[in-house]
Scaffold this active site. Structure first.
Site, PDB file in Angstrom:
ATOM      1  N   GLY A 212       8.564  -0.729  12.556  1.00 47.39           N
ATOM      2  CA  GLY A 212       8.607   0.568  12.375  1.00 47.39           C
ATOM      3  C   GLY A 212       7.149   0.860  11.754  1.00 47.39           C
TER       4      GLY A 212
ATOM      5  N   GLN B 281       0.938   5.851   6.837  1.00 55.13           N
ATOM      6  CA  GLN B 281       0.327   4.344   6.499  1.00 55.13           C
ATOM      7  C   GLN B 281      -0.937   4.102   7.296  1.00 55.13           C
ATOM      8  OE1 GLN B 281       4.522   2.520   7.902  1.00 55.13           O
ATOM      9  NE2 GLN B 281       3.809   1.079   6.734  1.00 55.13           N
TER      10      GLN B 281
ATOM     11  N   CYS C 149       7.298  -4.528   4.912  1.00 52.84           N
ATOM     12  CA  CYS C 149       6.586  -3.173   5.119  1.00 52.84           C
ATOM     13  C   CYS C 149       5.088  -3.729   5.565  1.00 52.84           C
ATOM     14  CB  CYS C 149       6.469  -2.018   4.090  1.00 52.84           C
ATOM     15  SG  CYS C 149       5.546  -0.812   4.299  1.00 52.84           S
ATOM     16  N   LEU C 150       4.495  -2.907   6.618  1.00 47.51           N
ATOM     17  CA  LEU C 150       3.140  -3.369   7.047  1.00 47.51           C
ATOM     18  C   LEU C 150       2.130  -2.893   5.852  1.00 47.51           C
ATOM     19  CD1 LEU C 150       3.182  -2.295  10.954  1.00 47.51           C
ATOM     20  CD2 LEU C 150       3.543  -4.676   9.825  1.00 47.51           C
TER      21      LEU C 150
ATOM     22  N   HIS D 117      13.703   3.684   6.047  1.00 51.87           N
ATOM     23  CA  HIS D 117      12.321   3.307   5.282  1.00 51.87           C
ATOM     24  C   HIS D 117      11.184   4.127   5.826  1.00 51.87           C
ATOM     25  CE1 HIS D 117       9.715  -0.401   4.555  1.00 51.87           C
ATOM     26  NE2 HIS D 117       9.021   0.489   5.078  1.00 51.87           N
ATOM     27  N   GLU D 118      11.246   4.425   7.278  1.00 48.33           N
ATOM     28  CA  GLU D 118       9.989   5.302   7.463  1.00 48.33           C
ATOM     29  C   GLU D 118       9.981   6.754   7.162  1.00 48.33           C
ATOM     30  OE1 GLU D 118       7.715   3.425   8.582  1.00 48.33           O
ATOM     31  OE2 GLU D 118       9.127   1.837   9.127  1.00 48.33           O
TER      32      GLU D 118
ATOM     33  N   HIS E  35       8.439   6.969   3.956  1.00 54.61           N
ATOM     34  CA  HIS E  35       7.116   6.999   3.905  1.00 54.61           C
ATOM     35  C   HIS E  35       6.655   8.294   3.919  1.00 54.61           C
ATOM     36  CE1 HIS E  35       5.542   2.861   3.925  1.00 54.61           C
ATOM     37  NE2 HIS E  35       6.396   2.642   5.024  1.00 54.61           N
TER      38      HIS E  35
HETATM   39 NI    NI Z   1       6.981   0.562   5.672  1.00 49.06          NI
END
Ligand code: NI
Length: 166
Positions: A43, A48, A91-92, A133-134, A137
């Site tokens: 995701g 991000q 998470c990236l 989760h996304e 963000h």
């Molecule tokens: Ni994330």
């Protein structure tokens, strides 16, 4: 596209709703997907990569050869289940950091697709967790905001060290 690594104030902002879905939005979503696949993520949310727009891409397919990309414009959860589930999240923007997070196990999601149509779908399992989760963000939240302060501080400290090296 460069993924922003936490801690970074740009990851704590609230993203704006997308009003017009034009070619630039469509190609941006494709670039986000490409970036997510390159980094082996499931995701990615626009903030991000430094764009404060309510755009999310996910692909929770468990088979690397069968892609199941989902592009979400203005995603909004309209229903959360009482049942909860726990997943180890990463998470990236928090490279190599993982923690168990408890979230509702099923969601109903309203979003606009790339054709401009408003869709409403139910999601469960990993997909439901990933979408929550996304969307976090888009509201300036990270998965570490769901765990204890102590665990969060340990992860943030590690990331600060990691950022000094790069
Ligand atoms: Ni994330």
């Amino acid at each position: 596209m460069q993924i922003i690594v936490a801690p970074d104030s740009r990851l704590n902002q609230i993203s704006k709703k997308v009003e017009i879905i034009d070619d630039s939005i469509i190609s941006f979503l494709d670039q986000m997907l490409e970036c997510m696949y390159q980094n082996n993520g499931i995701g990615l949310a626009a903030p991000q990569v430094g764009i404060l727009k309510r755009l999310v891409v996910i692909d929770c397919s468990d088979n690397k050869d069968i892609k199941k990309p989902l592009k979400l414009i203005n995603p909004e959860i309209t229903e959360l289940s009482k049942n909860i589930s726990e997943f180890e999240e990463g998470c990236l923007s928090l490279p190599s950091q993982y923690a168990k997070v408890i979230r509702p196990s099923k969601i109903t999601l309203k979003y606009t697709n790339t054709e401009g149509l408003i869709c409403e779908n139910k999601f469960s399992g990993l997909e439901a967790t990933c979408i929550q989760h996304e969307i976090d963000h888009l509201d300036g939240k990270l998965f570490v905001d769901h765990i204890s302060k102590l665990k969060k501080n340990i992860i943030i400290k590690k990331l600060k060290k990691f950022k000094k090296k790069i």
